[in-house]
Design a protein around this motif. Sequence first.
Motif, PDB file in Angstrom:
ATOM      1  N   ILE A 298     -25.496   3.813  14.803  1.00  0.00           N
ATOM      2  CA  ILE A 298     -25.388   2.980  13.604  1.00  0.00           C
ATOM      3  C   ILE A 298     -26.697   2.275  13.247  1.00  0.00           C
ATOM      4  O   ILE A 298     -26.810   1.703  12.161  1.00  0.00           O
ATOM      5  N   ALA A 299     -27.682   2.309  14.125  1.00  0.00           N
ATOM      6  CA  ALA A 299     -28.994   1.734  13.798  1.00  0.00           C
ATOM      7  C   ALA A 299     -30.034   2.335  14.732  1.00  0.00           C
ATOM      8  O   ALA A 299     -29.744   2.604  15.910  1.00  0.00           O
ATOM      9  N   ARG A 300     -31.230   2.541  14.202  1.00  0.00           N
ATOM     10  CA  ARG A 300     -32.285   3.173  15.009  1.00  0.00           C
ATOM     11  C   ARG A 300     -33.638   2.574  14.648  1.00  0.00           C
ATOM     12  O   ARG A 300     -33.904   2.255  13.493  1.00  0.00           O
ATOM     13  N   ALA A 301     -34.491   2.423  15.666  1.00  0.00           N
ATOM     14  CA  ALA A 301     -35.859   1.937  15.458  1.00  0.00           C
ATOM     15  C   ALA A 301     -36.828   2.892  16.137  1.00  0.00           C
ATOM     16  O   ALA A 301     -36.544   3.411  17.228  1.00  0.00           O
ATOM     17  N   TYR A 302     -37.974   3.102  15.492  1.00  0.00           N
ATOM     18  CA  TYR A 302     -39.011   3.956  16.054  1.00  0.00           C
ATOM     19  C   TYR A 302     -40.192   3.104  16.512  1.00  0.00           C
ATOM     20  O   TYR A 302     -40.524   2.091  15.910  1.00  0.00           O
ATOM     21  N   SER A 303     -40.830   3.555  17.572  1.00  0.00           N
ATOM     22  CA  SER A 303     -42.032   2.893  18.081  1.00  0.00           C
ATOM     23  C   SER A 303     -43.223   3.197  17.190  1.00  0.00           C
ATOM     24  O   SER A 303     -43.163   4.094  16.338  1.00  0.00           O
ATOM     25  N   PRO A 304     -44.342   2.488  17.374  1.00  0.00           N
ATOM     26  CA  PRO A 304     -45.593   2.920  16.746  1.00  0.00           C
ATOM     27  C   PRO A 304     -45.995   4.298  17.277  1.00  0.00           C
ATOM     28  O   PRO A 304     -45.505   4.749  18.314  1.00  0.00           O
ATOM     29  N   ASP A 305     -46.907   4.963  16.575  1.00  0.00           N
ATOM     30  CA  ASP A 305     -47.415   6.256  17.047  1.00  0.00           C
ATOM     31  C   ASP A 305     -48.141   6.094  18.376  1.00  0.00           C
ATOM     32  O   ASP A 305     -48.643   5.018  18.719  1.00  0.00           O
ATOM     33  N   LEU A 306     -48.237   7.198  19.105  1.00  0.00           N
ATOM     34  CA  LEU A 306     -48.900   7.195  20.407  1.00  0.00           C
ATOM     35  C   LEU A 306     -50.326   6.667  20.327  1.00  0.00           C
ATOM     36  O   LEU A 306     -50.789   5.983  21.245  1.00  0.00           O
ATOM     37  N   VAL A 307     -51.046   6.945  19.225  1.00  0.00           N
ATOM     38  CA  VAL A 307     -52.434   6.481  19.134  1.00  0.00           C
ATOM     39  C   VAL A 307     -52.514   4.966  19.199  1.00  0.00           C
ATOM     40  O   VAL A 307     -53.476   4.405  19.745  1.00  0.00           O
ATOM     41  N   GLU A 308     -51.518   4.264  18.662  1.00  0.00           N
ATOM     42  CA  GLU A 308     -51.495   2.798  18.766  1.00  0.00           C
ATOM     43  C   GLU A 308     -51.101   2.366  20.174  1.00  0.00           C
ATOM     44  O   GLU A 308     -51.632   1.388  20.706  1.00  0.00           O
ATOM     45  N   ILE A 309     -50.202   3.102  20.788  1.00  0.00           N
ATOM     46  CA  ILE A 309     -49.766   2.778  22.153  1.00  0.00           C
ATOM     47  C   ILE A 309     -50.929   2.882  23.127  1.00  0.00           C
ATOM     48  O   ILE A 309     -51.153   1.984  23.954  1.00  0.00           O
ATOM     49  N   ILE A 310     -51.723   3.967  23.046  1.00  0.00           N
ATOM     50  CA  ILE A 310     -52.815   4.121  24.019  1.00  0.00           C
ATOM     51  C   ILE A 310     -53.926   3.111  23.758  1.00  0.00           C
ATOM     52  O   ILE A 310     -54.684   2.766  24.672  1.00  0.00           O
TER      53      ILE A 310
END
Length: 486
Positions: A298-310
Amino acid sequence: MSKLQSCVAIAMLTLPLAGPTFAETVNQTLPPRVAQALKANKIESSALSVVMLPLNGGGAPTFINADVSVNPASTMKLVTTYAALELLGPNHQWKTEFHADGPIENGTLNGNLYLKGGGDPKLNMEKLWLLLRDLRANGVETVTGDLVLDRSHFVQPNLPVFDDDGNDKNKPFLVGPDSLLVNLKALRFIARNDDGNVKVIVEPPIETVRIDNRIQALPKEKCPGWPDIRYNPIEDADGVTVVVTGKLPAGCSGQTYLSLLDHQRYAAGAVRAIWKELGGNILGGDRVSAVPKDARMIARAYSPDLVEIIRDINKYSNNTMARQLFLSLGAEFRNDADRDDSMAAQRVIRQWLAKKGLISPHLVIENGSGLSRAERVSARELASLLQAAWQSPYAAEFISSMPLAAVDGTMRKRLRNTGVAGKAHLKTGTLNTVRAIAGFSRDSEGKTWAVVAILNHPRPWGASSILDQVLVSLYNRPSSENTAQR
């Protein structure tokens, strides 16, 4: 064949075939200023491994103790982040979801609310708040059942708890990975003295974290840079009570970050705290279980792209996010032969290195962050990895993820007022017996070099200045014309 020619041949064979063509000589002598710095700090030269490889111009490569197996500390993060860029892709994302196993009628979910973690390394409070706002937008206000946490995404390894000679177990940099890692499991404590009224506030306001405020209020005076405030957590069956003591002048404040709850209690507490602020209510308790197959998302969130994570991992040497990324590699490529996601990650990284022609017999990866006494690599192996990264389609993303000398991240206070300032992207590494740097640096002619300098010593006092001198010496190296004339 002479001894020198033999050394050259061995060096060439152990470097990637795609690398540049080097001069016929190899430098095996420490720069004079580096040797002097070692002597001044009473550290033998055998403790220092150095490799410098020219990437886009002439110059003799340097190999000092290059094939010694050493602990790389946090420079191991370069292996993990570069592997992730090529294996997962620069736009890889993680997802976190809410599921329901009952109908939603008039704002009430008649059933349980499931929070399914997908291993997101950067599920912070802002992202969780937005996800809960989305839940409200989908018609949920009251949950009649339980808050159920699905933490099954990772198959966790059984690794020893890191202890760098008595480090405080409550320090956030020691937080381990989890399928449902929320806000790096950090609690921010803020102590304030408002005209004699001393308050201690904790963010997020998790109900199982209680404050016993015993701070003594002092008259107004110059605020100290480091207020005399101490936090003593006392765990019990219902959570933790934090006894706060010390002294604080009027008009002053101080803050600190601690990790006091396990992943389950922190995640559930954070969800309930935000949900309460949004006017929501969860009537049931907290538990851990997998999402049923017949539940609906019923709800979903996505993380930042991998380039921001690294970038977060390398700029600020974030151990928890690095370990999270390492297990994510394992979860993505796990097969039936893998005991856990750590084993899967080790396997897939070795296979990836082999495909690139990077044979690394000294490489030992335990958790991919460098926060380990077991992890090992040689300076030559790490430099060869950097040389391969220079040729990668994702070279720009990888290089820009590292701290910029004298500008930001863990290098922001180093190499100021030197020619290296602003001209080197370098990952740092620090343990009680390790100091390390690895990355890319320019010389005075603007040519780029892959640089690795790792010092393993029981008393590495002054080691950071020694490693900085390696970079300064590289920057000030004799010009190509002068070298040719010699």
